[in-house]
Scaffold this active site. Structure first.
Site, PDB file in Angstrom:
ATOM      1  N   ASP A 104      48.481  38.365  38.163  1.00  0.00           N
ATOM      2  CA  ASP A 104      47.256  37.909  38.825  1.00  0.00           C
ATOM      3  C   ASP A 104      47.776  37.129  40.039  1.00  0.00           C
ATOM      4  OD1 ASP A 104      44.125  37.680  38.066  1.00  0.00           O
ATOM      5  OD2 ASP A 104      44.694  35.819  39.035  1.00  0.00           O
TER       6      ASP A 104
ATOM      7  N   LYS B  82      43.518  35.893  29.106  1.00  0.00           N
ATOM      8  CA  LYS B  82      44.046  35.486  30.414  1.00  0.00           C
ATOM      9  C   LYS B  82      44.975  34.307  30.202  1.00  0.00           C
ATOM     10  CE  LYS B  82      43.401  36.693  34.739  1.00  0.00           C
ATOM     11  NZ  LYS B  82      42.866  37.938  35.336  1.00  0.00           N
TER      12      LYS B  82
HETATM   13  N1  GLU Z   1      44.648  40.145  36.792  1.00  0.00           N
HETATM   14  C1  GLU Z   1      44.004  41.414  36.895  1.00  0.00           C
HETATM   15  C2  GLU Z   1      42.528  41.252  36.635  1.00  0.00           C
HETATM   16  O1  GLU Z   1      41.950  40.265  37.018  1.00  0.00           O
HETATM   17  C3  GLU Z   1      44.684  42.504  36.082  1.00  0.00           C
HETATM   18  C4  GLU Z   1      44.902  42.227  34.641  1.00  0.00           C
HETATM   19  C5  GLU Z   1      45.738  43.268  33.909  1.00  0.00           C
HETATM   20  O2  GLU Z   1      46.212  44.218  34.526  1.00  0.00           O
HETATM   21  O3  GLU Z   1      45.902  43.091  32.708  1.00  0.00           O
HETATM   22  O4  GLU Z   1      41.859  42.100  36.091  1.00  0.00           O
END
Ligand code: GLU
Length: 445
Positions: free
Chosen positions: A166, A126
């Site tokens: 996100d 992340k």
């Molecule tokens: N931010 C999204 C999550 O919390 C998606 C992440 C992604 O698609 O890599 O899962």
């Protein structure tokens, strides 16, 4: 908590001071894992938990950019590459003023288990920045994204680390980030980012996937009690991408979504939220919920307050972490709540989860219920790898299969460990065992 795990947890908390959200995410997972370690003492011997809680790599960098007035602005950028046992690091980027290392680590930690539950070959990571896109012009957002990628590009790649969106990062930001990556590397490497536009390597259904997936997961939970979304009275928090698509999907299944919120207040729309108008206000005009209320007419807009004061049979928290506390949970339960599906990451506090579970409310934790977004990102990676693009119907069918699969795996795991209906336990153990087995097989790395 199991005494052996308690000692490991204390060390993890002491080694990561001041990171409250990361602590919360770790404690919540550890509380589920005692029974797994009774069956698998080899996980303790190989220090799987200690290794899981220590990111493989943490990158923190300066992001300098100039605003429209020509002033220099400095933000902080992050990418935490948490675990690559199952595949390249995968997870979104969050641009929000609240972002600091503790938030990125909680999100990255959750992502490891979430991604494992999807059954797709993706590890956990992340990133993000304390940059606040609100009120910034397109040109400012572009300059920020270009500067952010000018550092990030050296750490990512389709086989290494694949960021996505996100909070605060949507199609516009992914476009600017992808353009800068392509320019610096001179590679049209589609699989380096997901959430791309449809004409340049994106996947149909990716924008809808998190919200749709949350509703599909919740529908599966409702089925275990012989219920469905039909005629449910639903309250959704938030009004961003996840919330809007959850509202659309719930209403397509016959529910009436009577309320949603933003950080300034909430709207109660007894005849059901008008999704087309909400999309236009939020996604085209980048406006506020107050603007929706004014244009819609005949609805109640409450300035401040809590959307959880509105009674509902199904609650879908789709805003942000810790937005639903124990008191709000008790009010919802008192008002006849049947089910909760978390569209956001860790929106319910630990007190709230305890209230729901004690009351026998169906509770789908984010790492299971909102996994449709990242799962569809993995489908986007598949399409990129095969230079293909799938139809909406085919992609939605895959998403549905994946969400039903996650539900069934969580339910079966909870049952196997003697706590039928406990989706928190099912998600934590189901995700953990998969990652732990792969880590064990790959040796001490
Ligand atoms: N931010 C999204 C999550 O919390 C998606 C992440 C992604 O698609 O890599 O899962």
């Amino acid at each position: 908590m199991d005494a052996r795990l308690e000692a490991i947890k204390d060390t993890v908390l002491a080694r990561n001071p001041g990171e409250a959200e990361f602590h919360q995410a770790v404690v919540e997972v550890f509380e589920s894992l005692g029974p797994v370690h009774d069956r698998h003492p080899e996980f303790l011997e190989a220090a799987i938990l200690e290794r899981l809680c220590e990111p493989e790599r943490q990158i923190i960098f300066r992001v300098p950019w100039t605003d429209d007035a020509g002033r220099v602005q400095i933000n902080r950028g992050f990418r935490v590459e948490f675990n690559s046992a199952l595949g390249p690091y995968k997870g979104g980027l969050r641009f929000h003023p609240s972002v600091y290392l503790g938030i990125v680590k909680f999100l990255g930690f959750e992502q490891i288990f979430k991604n494992a539950l999807t059954g797709m070959p993706i590890g956990g990571g992340k990133g993000g920045s304390d940059f606040d896109p609100r009120g910034r012009s397109d040109a400012e957002v572009m300059r920020f994204c270009q500067s952010f990628m000018t550092e990030l590009y050296r750490h990512i790649g389709e086989y290494t680390d694949v960021p996505a969106g996100d909070i605060g990062v949507g199609g516009r930001e992914i476009g600017y980030l992808f353009g800068q990556y392509k320019r610096i590397t001179n590679r049209y490497e589609s699989g380096v980012l997901t959430g791309k536009g449809i004409s340049w390597g994106g996947s149909l259904v990716r924008p809808e996937a998190t919200g749709f997936g949350t509703v599909i997961f919740t529908q599966e939970m409702l089925k275990t009690r012989g219920a469905s979304f039909d005629a449910q009275r639903v309250v959704v928090s938030g009004s961003g991408n996840v919330a809007i698509n959850a509202i659309a999907k719930a209403q397509s299944l016959g529910a009436v979504v009577v309320a949603c919120s933003d950080s300034s207040g909430y709207v109660v729309d007894e005849s059901g939220i008008d999704v087309a108008l909400l999309r236009e206000v939020k996604e085209v005009q980048r406006g506020r919920l107050k603007d929706y209320a004014e244009r819609r007419g005949g609805v109640t807009y409450v300035d401040g307050g809590s959307v959880w004061d509105v009674d509902a049979t199904v609650a879908l928290p789709c805003a942000t972490q810790n937005e639903l506390d124990g008191a709000a949970a008790a009010r919802l339960v008192g008002n006849g709540l049947l089910a909760v599906g978390e569209g956001a990451n860790m929106p319910s506090t630990r007190d709230a989860v305890a209230v729901f579970q004690e009351a026998g409310v169906l509770f789908g934790p984010g790492k299971a219920a909102n996994a449709g977004g990242v799962a569809t990102s993995a489908l986007e990676m598949q399409q990129n790898a095969s230079r293909d693009s799938w139809s909406f119907e085919h992609t939605e069918e895959r998403l549905t299969e994946i969400m039903v699969g996650i539900h069934d795996r969580c339910a079966a795991t909870a049952e196997e460990y003697g706590e039928p209906g406990n989706y928190v336990l099912g998600a934590n153990i189901g995700g953990f065992v998969k990652v732990a087995d792969a880590m064990l097989a790959q040796g001490l790395i």
